[in-house]
Write a protein that holds these residues in place. Structure first.
Motif, short mmCIF file in Angstrom:
data_model
loop_
_atom_site.label_atom_id
_atom_site.label_comp_id
_atom_site.label_asym_id
_atom_site.label_seq_id
_atom_site.Cartn_x
_atom_site.Cartn_y
_atom_site.Cartn_z
N ALA A 163 0.87 -1.38 0.04
CA ALA A 163 -0.12 -0.21 -0.02
C ALA A 163 0.62 1.11 -0.10
N THR A 164 1.88 1.38 0.60
CA THR A 164 2.79 2.43 0.95
C THR A 164 3.74 2.59 -0.10
N GLY A 165 4.13 1.38 -0.98
CA GLY A 165 4.96 1.50 -1.79
C GLY A 165 6.67 1.46 -1.34
N LEU A 166 6.69 1.29 0.22
CA LEU A 166 7.96 1.06 0.74
C LEU A 166 8.17 -0.35 1.23
N GLY A 167 9.99 -0.58 1.21
CA GLY A 167 9.97 -1.75 1.74
C GLY A 167 10.20 -1.77 3.09
N LYS A 168 10.21 -3.16 3.65
CA LYS A 168 10.26 -3.03 5.22
C LYS A 168 11.27 -2.33 5.74
N GLY A 169 12.40 -2.31 5.04
CA GLY A 169 13.48 -1.49 5.66
C GLY A 169 13.25 -0.10 5.85
N SER A 170 12.68 0.43 4.96
CA SER A 170 12.03 1.76 5.15
C SER A 170 11.02 1.80 6.35
N LEU A 171 10.22 0.94 6.40
CA LEU A 171 9.16 1.20 7.12
C LEU A 171 9.73 0.93 8.60
N TYR A 172 10.78 0.11 8.89
CA TYR A 172 11.36 -0.04 10.25
C TYR A 172 12.29 1.16 10.37
N HIS A 173 12.68 1.98 9.50
CA HIS A 173 13.39 2.92 9.57
C HIS A 173 12.59 4.17 10.26
N PHE A 174 11.31 4.24 9.68
CA PHE A 174 10.32 5.26 10.17
C PHE A 174 9.74 4.79 11.73
N PHE A 175 9.33 3.56 11.58
CA PHE A 175 8.94 2.96 12.64
C PHE A 175 9.49 1.72 13.52
N GLY A 187 8.04 -1.22 14.79
CA GLY A 187 7.23 -2.15 14.21
C GLY A 187 5.55 -1.71 14.03
N LYS A 188 4.84 -2.65 13.93
CA LYS A 188 3.49 -2.34 13.62
C LYS A 188 2.86 -1.48 14.84
N ASP A 189 3.23 -2.08 16.04
CA ASP A 189 2.59 -1.34 17.11
C ASP A 189 2.97 0.18 16.85
N GLU A 190 4.09 0.64 16.70
CA GLU A 190 4.52 1.91 16.63
C GLU A 190 3.59 2.84 15.50
N MET A 191 3.52 1.88 14.23
CA MET A 191 2.73 2.59 13.23
C MET A 191 1.17 2.75 13.85
N VAL A 192 0.51 1.90 14.48
CA VAL A 192 -0.68 2.11 14.91
C VAL A 192 -0.71 3.26 16.06
N GLU A 193 0.23 3.40 16.81
CA GLU A 193 0.28 4.49 17.70
C GLU A 193 0.25 5.79 17.03
#
Lengths: 200, 200
Positions: B48-60, B63-69
């Motif tokens: 959905a975001t077009g970002l790889g896992k590396g980028s996602l974990y760079h921002f959050f 993980g997913k919990d931080e994304m939800v928060e």
DNA sequence: GTCTATAGATCGATAGAC
DNA sequence: GTCTATCGATCTATAGAC
């Protein structure tokens, strides 16, 4: 032992040796309510029911999807028997509506228990579940509106009131659980009770 | 910060080369709304975001919990800015309440969009999320009750009305989405608008 | 910052003993 | 009917190249 500890059965008669599908449906319902459908893993279900995966797949060959469908069907049956039918058949329409609110109050444990169908509505992950959900609310609105008409409300007003009531119950559940305050739910039910006062 | 992914930006100026955390929050919100928090896997989010896992974990990093928060915080900020603050500062209390209902109508796309916070309330899988959720509704009820008091309602009546309104919005969302009928939501908002008519 | 590759855990589902 | 063992797929999270 496959019987949940919380459930009573007659100890004088022979203890249940075989588990029935209907015995585990309420447990499944609570697990789905608490963890959400996607959040409830088979391990969670195994632990909650005390049944191994083999047994679960014996009862529900279709896996978790079939479990959800079965739970939804059971909920639908419960409401059909304790809510929709009484709404249609009870002679006194005022008593019919009040009895409905009592049944709802009881079913949702005064707001402590969430609504699985409502939760599934908000995150409609599966289209396969949307049909029973849609029917559930449609039937509720219909039978309630009929009772309100018999109470003296116009057809239009009865339809509007039925929408307000069902929607009010669902919203009260959301707010009560979010605020961790059951009084919000009981207060809301109380207001609905007066809102439907017979006309005249 | 609140720019939805579908919004266009000036193609004449330089296209964004760096992704910002705030850019993907709206996308994350929609993914969680659509699939549910547990139902949204990192693969789904990646797509959905077009970002790889590396980028996602760079921002959050959490993980997913931080994304939800983060999504919850963003939603809280949006309501703080577009709902709670106006309720407190708008001089005309009647306009304040009406503007609130307009903002709500807009935010939930007239009932097409579900409420992530409401969904999380029903299946409270994590206690870590319950605090921001509780605060969100508490603040809403408080600021709304204040505006209703300024509208001429008694403190008690204002508190009751605020509860009816917030609960009505949440319930309307549930019922509208379950019935796949946005009119249920818009009708409910319309009723709330008249319910809060200034006393006198 | 962003990617790919991959570890390690857990998932849903099946097979077969009893 | 119930269990255990186990499979392959998928998940979250990390590591390291660019």
């Amino acid at each position: 032992m496959t019987i949940p500890a919380s459930q009573n059965w007659d100890c004088e008669t022979a203890a249940r040796l075989v588990t029935e599908r209907s015995d585990i449906l309420p447990i499944l319902g609570e697990v789905f309510r608490e963890h959400g459908v996607e959040g409830a893993s088979l391990s969670t279900i195994t632990e909650a029911t005390g049944l191994g995966k083999g047994s679960l797949y014996h009862f529900f060959p279709g896996g978790k999807d079939e479990m959800v469908e079965a739970v939804l069907a059971e909920i639908g049956d419960w409401f059909e028997q304790h809510v929709f039918q009484p709404l249609e058949t009870t002679d006194d329409p005022e008593r019919a509506v009040n009895d409905m609110l009592d049944a709802v109050l009881d079913y949702f444990h005064s707001g402590r228990r969430g609504c699985l169908i409502g939760a599934l509505s908000l995150a409609k992950t599966r289209d396969s579940f949307s049909e029973p959900i849609q029917l559930y609310f449609k039937r509720w609105l219909k039978t309630l509106a009929r009772a309100l008409e018999r109470l003296g409300h116009s057809r239009k007003r009865a339809k509007e009131l039925s929408e307000m009531i069902v929607l009010g119950i669902q919203g009260a559940l959301v707010l009560a659980r979010a605020s961790d305050d059951r009084a919000i739910f009981t207060r809301a039910i109380g207001r609905l009770r007066t809102d439907v006062a017979p006309v005249g």
